[in-house]
Design a protein around this motif. Structure first.
Motif, PDB file in Angstrom:
ATOM      1  N   HIS A 143     -11.434  -5.418  -2.467  1.00  0.00           N
ATOM      2  CA  HIS A 143     -11.746  -5.090  -3.862  1.00  0.00           C
ATOM      3  C   HIS A 143     -10.614  -4.323  -4.532  1.00  0.00           C
ATOM      4  O   HIS A 143     -10.229  -4.614  -5.671  1.00  0.00           O
ATOM      5  CB  HIS A 143     -13.041  -4.278  -3.931  1.00  0.00           C
ATOM      6  CG  HIS A 143     -13.394  -3.840  -5.319  1.00  0.00           C
ATOM      7  ND1 HIS A 143     -13.794  -4.722  -6.302  1.00  0.00           N
ATOM      8  CD2 HIS A 143     -13.376  -2.600  -5.893  1.00  0.00           C
ATOM      9  CE1 HIS A 143     -14.018  -4.056  -7.423  1.00  0.00           C
ATOM     10  NE2 HIS A 143     -13.768  -2.773  -7.206  1.00  0.00           N
ATOM     11  N   ASP A 144     -10.059  -3.344  -3.839  1.00  0.00           N
ATOM     12  CA  ASP A 144      -8.995  -2.509  -4.412  1.00  0.00           C
ATOM     13  C   ASP A 144      -7.789  -2.539  -3.474  1.00  0.00           C
ATOM     14  O   ASP A 144      -7.840  -2.007  -2.370  1.00  0.00           O
ATOM     15  CB  ASP A 144      -9.494  -1.078  -4.596  1.00  0.00           C
ATOM     16  CG  ASP A 144      -8.452  -0.176  -5.262  1.00  0.00           C
ATOM     17  OD1 ASP A 144      -7.387  -0.697  -5.652  1.00  0.00           O
ATOM     18  OD2 ASP A 144      -8.705   1.033  -5.374  1.00  0.00           O
ATOM     19  N   LEU A 145      -6.714  -3.163  -3.928  1.00  0.00           N
ATOM     20  CA  LEU A 145      -5.488  -3.256  -3.129  1.00  0.00           C
ATOM     21  C   LEU A 145      -4.414  -2.287  -3.620  1.00  0.00           C
ATOM     22  O   LEU A 145      -3.262  -2.373  -3.191  1.00  0.00           O
ATOM     23  CB  LEU A 145      -4.946  -4.694  -3.172  1.00  0.00           C
ATOM     24  CG  LEU A 145      -5.886  -5.787  -2.642  1.00  0.00           C
ATOM     25  CD1 LEU A 145      -5.244  -7.165  -2.809  1.00  0.00           C
ATOM     26  CD2 LEU A 145      -6.244  -5.542  -1.179  1.00  0.00           C
ATOM     27  N   SER A 146      -4.797  -1.372  -4.491  1.00  0.00           N
ATOM     28  CA  SER A 146      -3.805  -0.477  -5.103  1.00  0.00           C
ATOM     29  C   SER A 146      -3.228   0.535  -4.116  1.00  0.00           C
ATOM     30  O   SER A 146      -2.188   1.138  -4.387  1.00  0.00           O
ATOM     31  CB  SER A 146      -4.427   0.265  -6.290  1.00  0.00           C
ATOM     32  OG  SER A 146      -5.508   1.086  -5.868  1.00  0.00           O
ATOM     33  N   SER A 147      -3.900   0.729  -2.971  1.00  0.00           N
ATOM     34  CA  SER A 147      -3.404   1.701  -1.989  1.00  0.00           C
ATOM     35  C   SER A 147      -2.346   1.105  -1.064  1.00  0.00           C
ATOM     36  O   SER A 147      -1.802   1.797  -0.207  1.00  0.00           O
ATOM     37  CB  SER A 147      -4.566   2.234  -1.142  1.00  0.00           C
ATOM     38  OG  SER A 147      -5.164   1.181  -0.401  1.00  0.00           O
ATOM     39  N   ILE A 148      -2.057  -0.184  -1.238  1.00  0.00           N
ATOM     40  CA  ILE A 148      -1.093  -0.866  -0.367  1.00  0.00           C
ATOM     41  C   ILE A 148       0.261  -0.898  -1.059  1.00  0.00           C
ATOM     42  O   ILE A 148       0.388  -1.390  -2.182  1.00  0.00           O
ATOM     43  CB  ILE A 148      -1.567  -2.294  -0.045  1.00  0.00           C
ATOM     44  CG1 ILE A 148      -2.929  -2.247   0.649  1.00  0.00           C
ATOM     45  CG2 ILE A 148      -0.548  -3.016   0.823  1.00  0.00           C
ATOM     46  CD1 ILE A 148      -3.577  -3.599   0.814  1.00  0.00           C
ATOM     47  N   HIS A 149       1.265  -0.361  -0.396  1.00  0.00           N
ATOM     48  CA  HIS A 149       2.600  -0.266  -0.990  1.00  0.00           C
ATOM     49  C   HIS A 149       3.646  -0.788  -0.013  1.00  0.00           C
ATOM     50  O   HIS A 149       3.531  -0.599   1.199  1.00  0.00           O
ATOM     51  CB  HIS A 149       2.929   1.179  -1.360  1.00  0.00           C
ATOM     52  CG  HIS A 149       1.936   1.798  -2.294  1.00  0.00           C
ATOM     53  ND1 HIS A 149       1.874   1.479  -3.627  1.00  0.00           N
ATOM     54  CD2 HIS A 149       0.946   2.707  -2.076  1.00  0.00           C
ATOM     55  CE1 HIS A 149       0.902   2.168  -4.202  1.00  0.00           C
ATOM     56  NE2 HIS A 149       0.318   2.914  -3.282  1.00  0.00           N
TER      57      HIS A 149
END
Length: 269
Positions: A143-149
């Motif tokens: 749902h939320d991939l914003s924590s992947i860098h």
């Protein structure tokens, strides 16, 4: 929790999986169950994944563009398995079309790296996840991939001196035969070490990836040293499956670990 990845292709695979789930949700094709299987085409050279909703268009694209866009032979059909585990959350695994484990030798080294790291991220995000209402666990995971860098200081083992990819022990011995003491090859874990580290992962509740350092030692003896990449860092395996034992000292990078081996592994082949 922030998750660092080494390659953009890993994030691309996760985005495609998420998009596939959204398409399936709109079509009413998602179903619940203890275990689920998703059809995937995996590029044996790059590690790119194409999911079922996109497979037909990919096949059409390849046939219309000809060799300039690659060949259908570059892709193998695999299954991405999703299994709920009561205490652990949800686990992800890749297998071939017959349900057998995929061996490193089936893919180019970079493809193995990308596919393994994609699974690694899914399993990190899947820890402790439980389904809510109509949402499947994998939908929650993605749902939320914003924590992947993408790490700007990522260290890719295939760029490390001496990297030989997915070769077996016999091939490593053949290449090292007659070489000076201290000559070494770095290679992917073989079937035995993959099986071992699977159990290490289960027992220690961490993701473990095996690599083998094959090195020429005194009197031309050729030895294997098992290197483990884990969420805690890099470590030498010391015949103790309890990786939480204080005896183990983890290093932030492979280069840092190699400083311990500088007297044994001097000359990359």
């Amino acid at each position: 929790m922030e998750i660092k990845i080494s390659r953009r292709e890993v994030l691309n695979n996760l985005i495609r999986f998420k998009d596939n789930l959204l398409d399936m949700r709109e079509d009413g094709a998602l179903g619940k169950g203890k275990a689920r299987s998703y059809r995937v085409l995996l590029n044996r050279h790059t590690g790119d994944m194409r999911f079922e909703k996109k497979i037909t268009s990919l096949e059409h694209h390849l046939s219309s563009k000809g060799r300039s866009s690659g060949s259908a032979h570059d892709w193998i059909e695999v299954r991405l398995l999703v299994e709920k585990e009561r205490a652990k959350g949800v686990c992800f695994e890749l297998c071939d079309a017959e349900g057998e484990s995929i061996l490193p030798q089936a893919l180019d080294p970079i493809a193995w790296k990308v596919a393994s790291e994609t699974l690694h991220v899914l399993n990190i995000k899947g820890k402790g996840v439980k389904e809510k209402g109509e949402m499947l666990a994998e939908e929650i995971v993605l749902h939320d991939l914003s924590s992947i860098h993408i790490s700007t200081q990522s260290e890719n083992i295939e760029d490390f001196p001496g990297w030989a990819g997915s070769i077996d022990r016999l091939d490593a011995e053949r290449r090292l035969f007659g070489r000076p003491e201290g000559t070494y090859i770095l290679r992917n874990g073989d079937q035995l070490t993959l099986s071992m580290t699977f159990h290490f992962s289960e027992e220690n509740h961490i993701t473990v990836r095996p690599f083998i350092l094959t090195v020429v030692e005194r009197e031309k003896k050729i030895s294997d040293i098992l290197l483990l990449e884990t969420e805690k860092g890099w470590v030498l395996y010391e015949d103790d499956p309890d990786l939480k034992d204080p005896y183990y000292h983890y290093h932030e990078s492979l280069r840092a670990l190699f400083k311990l081996l500088c007297e044994r592994a001097k000359y990359p082949l």
